[in-house]
Enzyme design. Structure first.
Site, short mmCIF file in Angstrom:
data_model
loop_
_atom_site.label_atom_id
_atom_site.label_comp_id
_atom_site.label_asym_id
_atom_site.label_seq_id
_atom_site.Cartn_x
_atom_site.Cartn_y
_atom_site.Cartn_z
N ASP A 69 36.84 47.23 24.36
CA ASP A 69 35.70 46.70 23.61
C ASP A 69 34.62 46.18 24.56
O ASP A 69 34.92 45.71 25.66
CB ASP A 69 36.20 45.57 22.69
CG ASP A 69 35.19 45.24 21.61
OD1 ASP A 69 34.37 46.12 21.26
OD2 ASP A 69 35.23 44.10 21.10
N GLY A 70 33.38 46.26 24.09
CA GLY A 70 32.26 45.68 24.84
C GLY A 70 31.31 46.70 25.45
O GLY A 70 30.39 46.32 26.19
N ARG A 90 27.57 46.06 24.17
CA ARG A 90 26.95 44.86 24.78
C ARG A 90 26.67 45.08 26.25
O ARG A 90 25.66 44.62 26.78
CB ARG A 90 27.87 43.64 24.58
CG ARG A 90 27.75 43.01 23.21
CD ARG A 90 28.86 42.06 22.93
NE ARG A 90 30.10 42.77 22.59
CZ ARG A 90 31.31 42.24 22.65
NH1 ARG A 90 31.47 40.99 23.05
NH2 ARG A 90 32.37 42.96 22.32
N TRP A 91 27.55 45.80 26.93
CA TRP A 91 27.35 46.09 28.36
C TRP A 91 26.01 46.81 28.55
O TRP A 91 25.24 46.46 29.45
CB TRP A 91 28.49 46.97 28.87
CG TRP A 91 28.41 47.31 30.34
CD1 TRP A 91 28.95 46.58 31.37
CD2 TRP A 91 27.75 48.44 30.93
NE1 TRP A 91 28.67 47.20 32.57
CE2 TRP A 91 27.94 48.34 32.33
CE3 TRP A 91 27.03 49.53 30.43
CZ2 TRP A 91 27.43 49.28 33.23
CZ3 TRP A 91 26.52 50.46 31.32
CH2 TRP A 91 26.72 50.33 32.70
N HIS A 139 29.01 53.55 26.27
CA HIS A 139 30.18 54.39 25.95
C HIS A 139 30.43 55.39 27.08
O HIS A 139 31.57 55.68 27.44
CB HIS A 139 29.94 55.15 24.64
CG HIS A 139 29.82 54.23 23.44
ND1 HIS A 139 30.70 53.20 23.22
CD2 HIS A 139 28.93 54.18 22.41
CE1 HIS A 139 30.36 52.55 22.10
NE2 HIS A 139 29.29 53.13 21.61
N ASN A 143 34.96 52.36 12.60
CA ASN A 143 33.77 52.60 13.42
C ASN A 143 32.82 53.62 12.77
O ASN A 143 31.66 53.75 13.17
CB ASN A 143 34.13 53.06 14.84
CG ASN A 143 34.71 51.96 15.70
OD1 ASN A 143 35.55 52.18 16.56
ND2 ASN A 143 34.27 50.72 15.48
N ARG A 183 29.24 52.69 11.68
CA ARG A 183 28.09 52.57 12.60
C ARG A 183 27.03 53.65 12.31
O ARG A 183 27.26 54.55 11.51
CB ARG A 183 28.59 52.67 14.03
CG ARG A 183 29.53 51.53 14.34
CD ARG A 183 29.94 51.53 15.79
NE ARG A 183 30.87 50.43 16.04
CZ ARG A 183 31.19 50.00 17.24
NH1 ARG A 183 30.66 50.57 18.31
NH2 ARG A 183 32.04 49.00 17.38
N ARG A 228 42.73 43.18 25.57
CA ARG A 228 41.48 43.45 24.85
C ARG A 228 40.33 42.92 25.71
O ARG A 228 40.27 41.73 26.02
CB ARG A 228 41.43 42.77 23.48
CG ARG A 228 40.09 43.08 22.79
CD ARG A 228 40.00 42.62 21.33
NE ARG A 228 38.73 43.09 20.77
CZ ARG A 228 38.55 43.48 19.51
NH1 ARG A 228 39.57 43.43 18.68
NH2 ARG A 228 37.38 43.89 19.10
N SER A 252 41.75 43.96 15.27
CA SER A 252 40.91 45.00 14.66
C SER A 252 41.71 46.23 14.23
O SER A 252 41.32 47.36 14.49
CB SER A 252 39.78 45.40 15.63
OG SER A 252 39.01 44.28 15.99
C1 IPE Z 1 37.74 47.90 18.09
O1 IPE Z 1 36.51 47.40 18.45
C2 IPE Z 1 37.71 49.40 18.12
C3 IPE Z 1 37.64 50.01 19.44
C4 IPE Z 1 37.64 49.37 20.58
C5 IPE Z 1 37.58 51.45 19.44
P1 IPE Z 1 35.39 47.05 17.36
O2 IPE Z 1 34.19 46.64 18.14
O3 IPE Z 1 35.22 48.14 16.41
O4 IPE Z 1 36.06 45.81 16.60
P2 IPE Z 1 35.41 44.61 15.80
O5 IPE Z 1 34.42 45.21 14.84
O6 IPE Z 1 34.73 43.75 16.81
O7 IPE Z 1 36.56 43.92 15.15
C1 IPE Z 2 34.04 49.60 21.99
O1 IPE Z 2 32.82 49.06 22.34
C2 IPE Z 2 33.97 51.10 21.84
C3 IPE Z 2 33.99 51.56 20.45
C4 IPE Z 2 34.19 50.80 19.40
C5 IPE Z 2 33.80 52.99 20.23
P1 IPE Z 2 31.79 48.62 21.23
O2 IPE Z 2 30.92 49.78 20.89
O3 IPE Z 2 32.47 47.97 20.08
O4 IPE Z 2 30.95 47.55 22.02
P2 IPE Z 2 30.46 46.14 21.50
O5 IPE Z 2 31.68 45.40 21.05
O6 IPE Z 2 29.49 46.40 20.38
O7 IPE Z 2 29.80 45.52 22.70
MG MG Z 3 33.05 46.06 19.66
#
Ligand code: IPE
Ligand code: IPE
Ligand code: MG
Length: 240
Positions: free
Chosen positions: A13-14, A17-18, A30, A61, A64, A180, A188
């Protein structure tokens, strides 16, 4: 005795934001995340750890934007068709958990290709969770078990918490260590059944910044944990 470390899982995750912190589009996060995953998978294989499960795309997801989902799906195709050749060379075996229904045909084809190309490899198993939700996986497992029941392949008394794993999308051992990235302290909908006794590390590092060095530190910490599985630690046992 040293803790057994057979199965690591990562909620990656992240990424978004990165990228946003750097004034870039979420997609660039990504892309960087995909390279980070490649390095980690190779490292875990080098450490002779047998299983790595990663959360690449949750069923939720799909909420999105179309732009972000399309970017991710195209990135997956590129990863499985080209970028992951290095994993193939290292002998890593790629499998997928999740629901292939609901994914584009070209994505499913690239998944099937890499699974087929790596199925005889003897290195570690990389389980990529794509269009994955744990509650959905448990329901699929219950349906597979039900099918076996009505076909008399199994009896109602045969099932227990250890052998139920074989009905999951992949028959993997329980997860020992979950990481995580990205600062959130939640699961999640990720591998709830398999995480029953996992040691969990929530870290603030955004996934693209996660390194093999940071992973090594977490593994060192994992080995220091007193994993009791509901029992009493060896040290305390001798005092009673
Ligand atoms: C969990 O991250 C799914 C993946 C890392 C692929 P999310 O960003 O979707 O989770 P929430 O929405 O913060 O719970
Ligand atoms: C995790 O990173 C990757 C996927 C869910 C595909 P995010 O896209 O959730 O990144 P943040 O949490 O919005 O920063
Ligand atoms: Mg996320």
């Amino acid at each position: 005795m040293k803790n057994n470390l057979k199965h690591i899982a990562i909620i990656m995750d992240g990424n978004g934001r990165w990228a946003q912190k750097r004034g870039m589009s979420r997609s660039m996060g990504h892309k960087k995340g995909a390279s980070t995953l490649e390095k980690l998978a190779v490292h875990i294989n080098d450490l002779n750890i047998e299983y790595l499960s990663v959360y690449a795309f949750s069923t939720d997801n799909f909420k999105r934007s179309k732009e972000e989902v399309d970017y991710l799906m195209n990135l997956f195709i590129e990863m499985f068709n080209k970028k992951f050749k290095k994993l193939q060379l290292k002998g890593i075996k790629v499998v997928f958990s999740g629901d292939k229904n609901g994914l584009r045909d070209d994505v499913v084809n690239s998944m099937d290709n890499i699974t087929k190309e790596t199925e005889n490899n003897n290195g570690s198993v990389l389980n990529i969770c794509l269009n994955y939700g744990s509650q959905e996986e448990i329901i699929r497992a219950a349906n597979r078990y039900h099918n076996d029941l009505i076909n008399n392949k199994v009896s109602i008394n045969d099932i227990n918490r250890d052998n139920f794993y074989k009905y999951m999308d992949n028959d993997l051992p329980p997860i020992d260590l979950l990481i995580r990235t990205g600062g959130e302290k939640r699961l999640s909908n990720f591998m709830l059944y398999q995480l029953t006794y996992a040691e969990i590390f929530f870290i603030d590092t955004l996934f693209p910044d996660f390194t093999t060095k940071k992973l090594d530190k977490i593994i060192d910490n994992f080995y220091l944990k007193d994993r009791r599985f509901g029992g009493i630690s060896n040290e305390k046992k001798t005092n009673s």
